[in-house]
Write an enzyme that holds these catalytic residues in place. Sequence first.
Site, PDB file in Angstrom:
ATOM      1  N   TRP A   1       0.826  -1.061  -0.112  1.00 33.79           N
ATOM      2  CA  TRP A   1      -0.040   0.034  -0.098  1.00 33.79           C
ATOM      3  C   TRP A   1       0.814   1.349  -0.051  1.00 33.79           C
ATOM      4  O   TRP A   1       1.807   1.312   0.684  1.00 33.79           O
ATOM      5  CB  TRP A   1      -0.734  -0.045   1.220  1.00 33.79           C
ATOM      6  CG  TRP A   1      -1.619   1.290   1.298  1.00 33.79           C
ATOM      7  CD1 TRP A   1      -2.790   1.443   0.678  1.00 33.79           C
ATOM      8  CD2 TRP A   1      -1.466   2.120   2.096  1.00 33.79           C
ATOM      9  NE1 TRP A   1      -3.292   2.917   0.951  1.00 33.79           N
ATOM     10  CE2 TRP A   1      -2.379   3.312   1.792  1.00 33.79           C
ATOM     11  CE3 TRP A   1      -0.414   2.536   3.165  1.00 33.79           C
ATOM     12  CZ2 TRP A   1      -2.485   4.639   2.594  1.00 33.79           C
ATOM     13  CZ3 TRP A   1      -0.414   4.032   3.749  1.00 33.79           C
ATOM     14  CH2 TRP A   1      -1.567   4.977   3.029  1.00 33.79           C
TER      15      TRP A   1
ATOM     16  N   CYS B   1     -10.180   1.376  -8.182  1.00 33.17           N
ATOM     17  CA  CYS B   1      -9.329   1.851  -7.125  1.00 33.17           C
ATOM     18  C   CYS B   1      -9.326   0.663  -6.021  1.00 33.17           C
ATOM     19  O   CYS B   1     -10.550   0.085  -5.804  1.00 33.17           O
ATOM     20  CB  CYS B   1      -9.733   3.098  -6.592  1.00 33.17           C
ATOM     21  SG  CYS B   1      -9.057   3.717  -4.932  1.00 33.17           S
TER      22      CYS B   1
ATOM     23  N   ASN C   1     -11.388  -1.454  -0.298  1.00 33.37           N
ATOM     24  CA  ASN C   1     -10.460  -1.461   0.560  1.00 33.37           C
ATOM     25  C   ASN C   1      -9.933  -2.508   1.718  1.00 33.37           C
ATOM     26  O   ASN C   1      -9.472  -2.098   2.865  1.00 33.37           O
ATOM     27  CB  ASN C   1     -10.879  -0.117   1.383  1.00 33.37           C
ATOM     28  CG  ASN C   1     -10.409   1.060   0.645  1.00 33.37           C
ATOM     29  OD1 ASN C   1      -9.286   1.438   0.262  1.00 33.37           O
ATOM     30  ND2 ASN C   1     -11.547   1.902   0.174  1.00 33.37           N
TER      31      ASN C   1
ATOM     32  N   ASP D   1     -15.515  12.069  -3.075  1.00 31.33           N
ATOM     33  CA  ASP D   1     -14.801  10.968  -2.620  1.00 31.33           C
ATOM     34  C   ASP D   1     -15.781  10.389  -1.547  1.00 31.33           C
ATOM     35  O   ASP D   1     -16.864  10.775  -1.309  1.00 31.33           O
ATOM     36  CB  ASP D   1     -13.520  11.124  -2.264  1.00 31.33           C
ATOM     37  CG  ASP D   1     -12.914   9.771  -2.401  1.00 31.33           C
ATOM     38  OD1 ASP D   1     -12.913   9.007  -1.497  1.00 31.33           O
ATOM     39  OD2 ASP D   1     -12.050   9.791  -3.336  1.00 31.33           O
ATOM     40  N   ASP D   2     -15.459   9.732  -0.656  1.00 28.49           N
ATOM     41  CA  ASP D   2     -15.887   8.982   0.412  1.00 28.49           C
ATOM     42  C   ASP D   2     -16.783   9.950   1.509  1.00 28.49           C
ATOM     43  O   ASP D   2     -16.218  10.874   1.441  1.00 28.49           O
ATOM     44  CB  ASP D   2     -14.750   8.072   1.284  1.00 28.49           C
ATOM     45  CG  ASP D   2     -15.389   6.941   2.136  1.00 28.49           C
ATOM     46  OD1 ASP D   2     -16.556   6.675   2.100  1.00 28.49           O
ATOM     47  OD2 ASP D   2     -14.609   6.191   2.373  1.00 28.49           O
TER      48      ASP D   2
ATOM     49  N   LYS E   1     -15.803   6.546  -9.016  1.00 30.09           N
ATOM     50  CA  LYS E   1     -14.440   5.822  -8.529  1.00 30.09           C
ATOM     51  C   LYS E   1     -14.830   4.826  -7.870  1.00 30.09           C
ATOM     52  O   LYS E   1     -15.625   4.867  -6.545  1.00 30.09           O
ATOM     53  CB  LYS E   1     -13.886   6.593  -7.598  1.00 30.09           C
ATOM     54  CG  LYS E   1     -12.544   6.297  -6.960  1.00 30.09           C
ATOM     55  CD  LYS E   1     -11.991   7.524  -6.299  1.00 30.09           C
ATOM     56  CE  LYS E   1     -10.679   6.944  -5.520  1.00 30.09           C
ATOM     57  NZ  LYS E   1     -10.080   8.022  -4.763  1.00 30.09           N
ATOM     58  N   TRP E   2     -14.600   3.502  -8.087  1.00 32.45           N
ATOM     59  CA  TRP E   2     -15.057   2.126  -7.451  1.00 32.45           C
ATOM     60  C   TRP E   2     -13.823   1.707  -6.922  1.00 32.45           C
ATOM     61  O   TRP E   2     -13.017   1.059  -7.340  1.00 32.45           O
ATOM     62  CB  TRP E   2     -15.535   1.217  -8.638  1.00 32.45           C
ATOM     63  CG  TRP E   2     -16.061  -0.044  -8.180  1.00 32.45           C
ATOM     64  CD1 TRP E   2     -15.326  -0.864  -7.302  1.00 32.45           C
ATOM     65  CD2 TRP E   2     -17.273  -0.707  -8.591  1.00 32.45           C
ATOM     66  NE1 TRP E   2     -16.336  -1.923  -7.334  1.00 32.45           N
ATOM     67  CE2 TRP E   2     -17.486  -1.988  -8.050  1.00 32.45           C
ATOM     68  CE3 TRP E   2     -18.432  -0.346  -9.500  1.00 32.45           C
ATOM     69  CZ2 TRP E   2     -18.597  -2.800  -8.144  1.00 32.45           C
ATOM     70  CZ3 TRP E   2     -19.316  -1.076  -9.645  1.00 32.45           C
ATOM     71  CH2 TRP E   2     -19.470  -2.306  -8.960  1.00 32.45           C
ATOM     72  N   ASP E   3     -14.044   1.834  -5.405  1.00 34.17           N
ATOM     73  CA  ASP E   3     -12.849   1.279  -4.363  1.00 34.17           C
ATOM     74  C   ASP E   3     -13.045   0.000  -3.981  1.00 34.17           C
ATOM     75  O   ASP E   3     -14.081  -0.654  -4.020  1.00 34.17           O
ATOM     76  CB  ASP E   3     -13.030   2.308  -3.315  1.00 34.17           C
ATOM     77  CG  ASP E   3     -11.580   2.612  -2.865  1.00 34.17           C
ATOM     78  OD1 ASP E   3     -10.519   1.869  -3.144  1.00 34.17           O
ATOM     79  OD2 ASP E   3     -11.476   3.444  -2.136  1.00 34.17           O
TER      80      ASP E   3
ATOM     81  N   ASP F   1      -2.280   5.627  -3.199  1.00 31.59           N
ATOM     82  CA  ASP F   1      -2.796   6.596  -2.312  1.00 31.59           C
ATOM     83  C   ASP F   1      -1.651   7.376  -2.129  1.00 31.59           C
ATOM     84  O   ASP F   1      -1.706   8.351  -1.293  1.00 31.59           O
ATOM     85  CB  ASP F   1      -3.228   5.835  -1.006  1.00 31.59           C
ATOM     86  CG  ASP F   1      -4.602   5.392  -1.176  1.00 31.59           C
ATOM     87  OD1 ASP F   1      -5.515   6.101  -1.990  1.00 31.59           O
ATOM     88  OD2 ASP F   1      -5.114   4.710  -0.513  1.00 31.59           O
TER      89      ASP F   1
HETATM   90  C1  DGJ Z   1      -8.934   4.532  -0.520  1.00 34.54           C
HETATM   91  C2  DGJ Z   1      -8.431   5.158  -1.729  1.00 34.54           C
HETATM   92  O1  DGJ Z   1      -7.445   4.917  -2.579  1.00 34.54           O
HETATM   93  C3  DGJ Z   1      -8.607   6.775  -1.595  1.00 34.54           C
HETATM   94  O2  DGJ Z   1      -8.181   7.556  -2.667  1.00 34.54           O
HETATM   95  C4  DGJ Z   1      -9.973   7.278  -1.036  1.00 34.54           C
HETATM   96  O3  DGJ Z   1     -11.004   6.992  -1.794  1.00 34.54           O
HETATM   97  C5  DGJ Z   1     -10.199   6.207   0.318  1.00 34.54           C
HETATM   98  N1  DGJ Z   1     -10.147   5.022  -0.095  1.00 34.54           N
HETATM   99  C6  DGJ Z   1     -11.642   6.805   0.770  1.00 34.54           C
HETATM  100  O4  DGJ Z   1     -12.176   5.808   1.694  1.00 34.54           O
END
Ligand code: DGJ
Length: 690
Positions: free
Chosen positions: A168, A491, A447, A333-334, A443-445, A513
């Site tokens: 990361w 993403c 995490n 964003d979020d 933007k489809w994340d 990031d």
């Molecule tokens: C991870 C992404 O890479 C960031 O750019 C951002 O969108 C955060 N998540 C939001 O939770």
Amino acid sequence: MLDIATDGRTWLLTGPRSSYALRLTENDELLHLHWGPRITLADAEYLAARQELPYWPFEAPVDGHEEYPVEGGPRFTRPALSVRTEERRGTEWTFQEYEADGDELRLRFLDDGLRITLHYRMRDDVVERWVTLANEGTTVELLRADSATWTLPRREESWRLSQLHGRWAAESRLARGELTYGEKVIGSRRGHTGHQHLPWVALDTDATEEHGEVYGCALGWSGSWRIAVAQLPDARVQITGGAGYDESGLLRLEAGGTFTTPVFAGLWSDGGHGGASRAWHAYQRAYVIPDADRDRPVLFNSWEATEFDISEEQQRALAERAAAIGVELFVVDDGWFGARTSDRAGLGDWTPNPDRFPEGLKPLADQVHALGMQFGIWVEPEMVNPDSELYRAHPDWAQFQPGRKRTELRNQLVLNLARPDVQEYLWEKLDALLSSAPIDYVKWDFNRCFTDAGWPGEEYPQKLWVEHVHAYYALLDRLRAAHPGVAFESCSGGGGRIDLGVMSRTDQVWTSDNTDPLDRLAIQHGFSHIHPARVMAAWVTDSPNNQLNGRVSSLRFRFVSAMAGVLGVGGDLTRWSDEELAEAREWVELYKEIKPVVQRGDLYRLRPPSGGMSAVQYVHGDEVVVLACLQAQHYGEPLPPLRLRGLDPAAIYECRETGELYRGVVLLHHGLRTGLRGDFDAKVVHLRRM
Ligand code: DGJ
């Protein structure tokens, strides 16, 4: 082009600069013949007639020669295909027929009821390979079904392996080293492509940036995967890759069941690592990336400016400033949905937060449009927070193992996308969302990695690893079809889901990031070995860098670093001074001028980022752009001029900014003086052939 020998057992695929040949023996062994410069069918037949498979005690003659080694019989290499039925394990195939369909070759084999088809398709100089399996007999478990095995020619010199490794905030860093006997395995056992390795390898013996042979292989799969590079006892090298990390079982095929592996693409180039990258980029722009002929807009993203602390008013203020500096796409964003005021709640509830957006997203989207920008939002559909309406209603929709704790990472669980009810829920929510407001961009994340990939009640739960990816692809495809004007960004906490599979359904990717402009040079350098600038999102953020390292850098350095891809701005514009905003406006204007050259041009890596000056160059038609970044100058010594590449030596080039004239041959041979000095200096040079 596809040529076939008269006996129908030797095949030759040919692209503009390269050829690939294979043959079938009388025992139905499918053997590799050639991968390299263009040859004729007569050359391939000559190779076939002289292929030697010497007997050697304790070795299998076909090892190191087979196009797709199956498990079973006298073979000791890693099997690309490993299957079992209730009765037995392994494959013994017989050849059925071949089909030639334009540039695609299909070779059909049969083992009892299992039909195995190997697919080859030449796209320019990229050979796409994949396999389809169709079961017409008793139940078969696919323990492993790789997409392809690639065979390199024998060389006296040692092979070198290049890979893109990371973690990361430190993705896609290039590592290159000698390959030795045994196997080098890279992959992901995380359920997504992962930050740790891009699914790409390159092999060479003595290539430089612009000269020498390079073999590259890249996999198009966005779940767990594995690429194994093996140097066999006789020094032959084979590369095998496909979906899934191990052999614990991909799918169970009942009668009538089918599985299509992802594409594992291979490329031979004699233009060094630079030539190989340019060929990969051209291939992706022509065949993989949707609408690649449309340049991506300059975007603003709110994440680093606001994190979760967002309001409609504050987003409006950011949008006004973004529009004033020339941004073309504004992305919230979020934090806009459900009870998402921190990372502890809300994932799964894809409706606007009523306190933050009482009238929904439409009023903000309308204002953004009125400011002349497109409007985008962030989502993370595959996840759920236990603190959400969705989870309270459907706790069994998450992946979990019965009787075990549900591991939370970033306070979230992974939804079991293999379930049709979860797929339908997400489709309805996302379709409704995209219909609720004029949204141009998503933007489809993603995490967190899979940890408890269980599916209580399901007979063959491990199929969720494959089916999750299929469901993710199907959802993207369905949304794209229903909302054709919407662009998607892949993403995954930065660059955790970047591969040829996701690339074929998204318009750009979030590279990392890490938005520190210096670290980014190395990340972008690695990334450019496989993927083009057209998809590589890069933001200019605040200085000192508030996410990672507190590094102070000039706006100039930050912009030039980010202009190497799809430029974005991610700083808190409400805190930027009038001077900074005015300067930013000029940089954005300049980027818009050079955008077609950067996003569609041929990339030359003039100097890697390794402490002093690094530079990349793009050539598109008559236009040339050079982006040079200096980390630190030492001893007051002037920097050596940058020798440009890919120019017409007989032409005169005019600098767009100063009107100065340059001679092509001088730029190629003597170089361009950049005038960079001190620390964190940077420059854009835009030339046009006269
Ligand atoms: C991870 C992404 O890479 C960031 O750019 C951002 O969108 C955060 N998540 C939001 O939770």
